[in-house]
Design a protein around this motif. Structure first.
Motif, short mmCIF file in Angstrom:
data_model
loop_
_atom_site.label_atom_id
_atom_site.label_comp_id
_atom_site.label_asym_id
_atom_site.label_seq_id
_atom_site.Cartn_x
_atom_site.Cartn_y
_atom_site.Cartn_z
N ARG A 41 0.79 -1.09 -0.06
CA ARG A 41 -0.02 0.04 -0.06
C ARG A 41 0.99 1.15 0.15
NH1 ARG A 41 -5.16 -0.91 3.78
NH2 ARG A 41 -5.85 1.18 2.54
N ARG A 72 -1.62 -0.50 -10.33
CA ARG A 72 -2.23 0.06 -9.34
C ARG A 72 -3.77 -0.42 -9.22
NH1 ARG A 72 -6.02 4.67 -8.38
NH2 ARG A 72 -5.41 5.67 -6.53
N SER A 73 -3.86 -1.23 -7.95
CA SER A 73 -5.25 -1.94 -7.95
C SER A 73 -6.27 -1.25 -6.76
CB SER A 73 -5.23 -3.60 -7.38
OG SER A 73 -4.29 -4.09 -8.53
N VAL A 74 -7.36 -0.79 -7.08
CA VAL A 74 -8.06 -0.25 -6.35
C VAL A 74 -9.59 -1.29 -5.73
CG1 VAL A 74 -9.72 1.91 -5.77
CG2 VAL A 74 -7.79 2.02 -7.55
N ASP A 77 -15.67 0.97 -3.55
CA ASP A 77 -15.95 2.17 -4.36
C ASP A 77 -16.41 3.24 -3.51
OD1 ASP A 77 -18.24 0.91 -3.37
OD2 ASP A 77 -19.27 0.75 -5.44
N ILE A 81 -11.31 3.51 0.49
CA ILE A 81 -10.79 2.57 -0.54
C ILE A 81 -9.45 1.99 -0.18
CG2 ILE A 81 -12.28 3.56 -2.18
CD1 ILE A 81 -9.85 4.72 -3.67
N LYS A 82 -9.38 0.92 -0.59
CA LYS A 82 -7.84 0.14 -0.63
C LYS A 82 -6.98 0.26 -1.97
CE LYS A 82 -5.83 -4.06 1.10
NZ LYS A 82 -5.99 -5.57 1.66
N VAL A 83 -5.98 0.72 -1.96
CA VAL A 83 -4.98 1.02 -3.01
C VAL A 83 -3.85 0.08 -2.80
CG1 VAL A 83 -3.85 2.35 -4.78
CG2 VAL A 83 -6.28 3.33 -3.65
N TYR A 85 -0.03 -1.43 -4.68
CA TYR A 85 0.77 -1.28 -5.80
C TYR A 85 1.60 -2.55 -5.77
CZ TYR A 85 -0.53 3.62 -5.84
OH TYR A 85 -1.21 4.91 -5.75
#
Length: 120
Positions: A41, A72-74, A77, A81-83, A85
């Motif tokens: 993250r 980059r995964s999100v 919605d 939110i959790k992002v 890498y």
């Protein structure tokens, strides 16, 4: 006359120039090194790379994503939110170069410097 290289609308005089455009600068290779073993993250990267500013980290991650080296995964919605890498398959092809750079850095420290404990 020598051959030039074209990639994504840019022309390069050699493959080293192309590679340095993708991973060059002070921070891109460091970020890739910190992602080589597992996804992270943003805050995890910021903690591991303490000297980088938040603005620089965000910009470099965006450039690495645009280059196809970082994904980059999100998740979610609605906030929060959790992002996450991670290295793409293309980014993973750079791991041998990262390991070579790391090994060379250790050699330089051994011959010319030393490791110091940093304050947390």
């Amino acid at each position: 006359m020598g051959k030039s290289i074209e990639l994504n609308g840019k022309t390069y005089p050699c493959t080293v120039s192309l590679a340095m455009d993708l991973v060059g600068g002070k921070w891109k290779t460091v970020i890739l090194y910190h992602l080589k073993d597992k996804e992270k993250r943003y805050n995890e990267l910021k903690k591991e790379i303490r000297a980088i500013t938040e603005m620089t980290l965000s910009l470099q991650l965006k450039q690495l994503e645009e280059s196809g080296l970082v994904l980059r995964s999100v998740f979610g919605d609605k906030p929060p939110i959790k992002v996450i890498y991670s290295l793409t398959d293309f980014g993973k092809t750079f791991i041998p170069a990262l390991e070579a750079i790391n090994n060379w850095g250790h050699l330089v420290v051994k011959e010319k410097g030393g490791f110091i404990e940093s304050a947390s």
